[in-house]
Design an enzyme around this catalytic site. Sequence first.
Site, PDB file in Angstrom:
ATOM      1  N   SER A   1      -1.126  -5.484  -6.707  1.00 11.18           N
ATOM      2  CA  SER A   1       0.271  -5.434  -6.311  1.00 11.18           C
ATOM      3  C   SER A   1       0.648  -6.666  -5.487  1.00 11.18           C
ATOM      4  O   SER A   1       1.720  -7.255  -5.660  1.00 11.18           O
ATOM      5  CB  SER A   1       0.544  -4.165  -5.501  1.00 11.18           C
ATOM      6  OG  SER A   1       1.900  -4.077  -5.141  1.00 11.18           O
TER       7      SER A   1
ATOM      8  N   HIS B   1       3.114  -3.912   9.318  1.00 12.09           N
ATOM      9  CA  HIS B   1       1.817  -4.182   8.690  1.00 12.09           C
ATOM     10  C   HIS B   1       0.811  -4.645   9.741  1.00 12.09           C
ATOM     11  O   HIS B   1      -0.221  -5.234   9.396  1.00 12.09           O
ATOM     12  CB  HIS B   1       1.960  -5.248   7.602  1.00 12.09           C
ATOM     13  CG  HIS B   1       2.762  -4.791   6.411  1.00 12.09           C
ATOM     14  ND1 HIS B   1       2.541  -3.576   5.795  1.00 12.09           N
ATOM     15  CD2 HIS B   1       3.766  -5.390   5.733  1.00 12.09           C
ATOM     16  CE1 HIS B   1       3.387  -3.447   4.783  1.00 12.09           C
ATOM     17  NE2 HIS B   1       4.135  -4.519   4.723  1.00 12.09           N
TER      18      HIS B   1
ATOM     19  N   THR C   1       6.868   1.464   1.371  1.00  9.09           N
ATOM     20  CA  THR C   1       8.275   1.608   0.965  1.00  9.09           C
ATOM     21  C   THR C   1       8.596   3.061   0.624  1.00  9.09           C
ATOM     22  O   THR C   1       9.602   3.623   1.065  1.00  9.09           O
ATOM     23  CB  THR C   1       8.589   0.699  -0.239  1.00  9.09           C
ATOM     24  OG1 THR C   1       8.368  -0.662   0.131  1.00  9.09           O
ATOM     25  CG2 THR C   1      10.034   0.869  -0.694  1.00  9.09           C
TER      26      THR C   1
ATOM     27  N   SER D   1       0.795  -1.231   0.000  1.00 10.84           N
ATOM     28  CA  SER D   1       0.000   0.000   0.000  1.00 10.84           C
ATOM     29  C   SER D   1       0.823   1.274   0.000  1.00 10.84           C
ATOM     30  O   SER D   1       0.276   2.353   0.183  1.00 10.84           O
ATOM     31  CB  SER D   1      -0.942   0.009   1.218  1.00 10.84           C
ATOM     32  OG  SER D   1      -1.879  -1.036   1.140  1.00 10.84           O
ATOM     33  N   GLY D   2       2.137   1.165  -0.195  1.00 16.81           N
ATOM     34  CA  GLY D   2       2.943   2.365  -0.313  1.00 16.81           C
ATOM     35  C   GLY D   2       3.872   2.635   0.850  1.00 16.81           C
ATOM     36  O   GLY D   2       4.397   3.748   0.976  1.00 16.81           O
TER      37      GLY D   2
ATOM     38  N   ARG E   1      -4.404   2.353   0.800  1.00 19.62           N
ATOM     39  CA  ARG E   1      -4.480   2.225  -0.650  1.00 19.62           C
ATOM     40  C   ARG E   1      -5.783   1.532  -1.040  1.00 19.62           C
ATOM     41  O   ARG E   1      -6.274   0.670  -0.311  1.00 19.62           O
ATOM     42  CB  ARG E   1      -3.292   1.417  -1.171  1.00 19.62           C
ATOM     43  CG  ARG E   1      -3.163   1.410  -2.693  1.00 19.62           C
ATOM     44  CD  ARG E   1      -1.942   0.605  -3.124  1.00 19.62           C
ATOM     45  NE  ARG E   1      -1.668   0.788  -4.542  1.00 19.62           N
ATOM     46  CZ  ARG E   1      -0.690   0.168  -5.203  1.00 19.62           C
ATOM     47  NH1 ARG E   1       0.115  -0.691  -4.560  1.00 19.62           N
ATOM     48  NH2 ARG E   1      -0.490   0.397  -6.485  1.00 19.62           N
TER      49      ARG E   1
END
Length: 233
Positions: free
Chosen positions: A141, A110, A47, A44-45, A133
């Site tokens: 993804s 997470h 990184t 979901s982003g 996300r």
Amino acid sequence: MDEVVMIHGRPWPCGLGITEEKVEALTRLPARKDDIFIASYPRSGSTWTQEIVWQIIHDGTVCEGRLDERVPYIEGMILPHRSYPYTVNDVESIEEMFSSFPAPRVFKTHLPYHMVPKGHDETTKPRYIYVMRNPKDAFVSYYHHLRNMPYHKEIPTWDEAFGCFMKGRAIGGVWFDHVLSWWKHRDDPNILFLTYRDRIKDPADAVKKIAKFIGKEIYSEMISLSNKLHLVP
């Protein structure tokens, strides 16, 4: 699909020695007031957000070193994959490893809100940046991530992966439960709630929000650099 074991309502990979005691040890970790946790449902982003936070804290410094060493993955302490340099084998070592990470400390997780490490009281609450996300994009993804991971015993079909995702047996659990656990706390002063869509639409604005949230001044060159960073597909 690889088998999972459910612990506290969240799926964990089977056969890796993950126990209820180890998972509970994660929830009791002694977070500090100046800690920053970057949380999200998988894919979901997080990184992108890790890199941005790390660069803001380090005054725009670009580092080619491993991101998971600069921003440790909390669950990585109990996931014995070769890629994680800080996995421990027993419950007693989990807190010791966590406490050994040097300041300024930024972590990735997470975990849902009720399981994430927290401070002992109001004066030791850390800060959390949550990235949400669209579940359809997160699943796409997730599917390609599964197919690219060499340690999976079986490569799932699209339907198999989708069924796993919808039943909450994908790592991360039920998307709706995960997001709602954090959404309920979106107005807490120590939580910054971001969306993947807005981040792509205006990455500079996201960087400004993050910098303000963590109390760090940034300059225009840092904002320009954020527009050039790779976005997780």
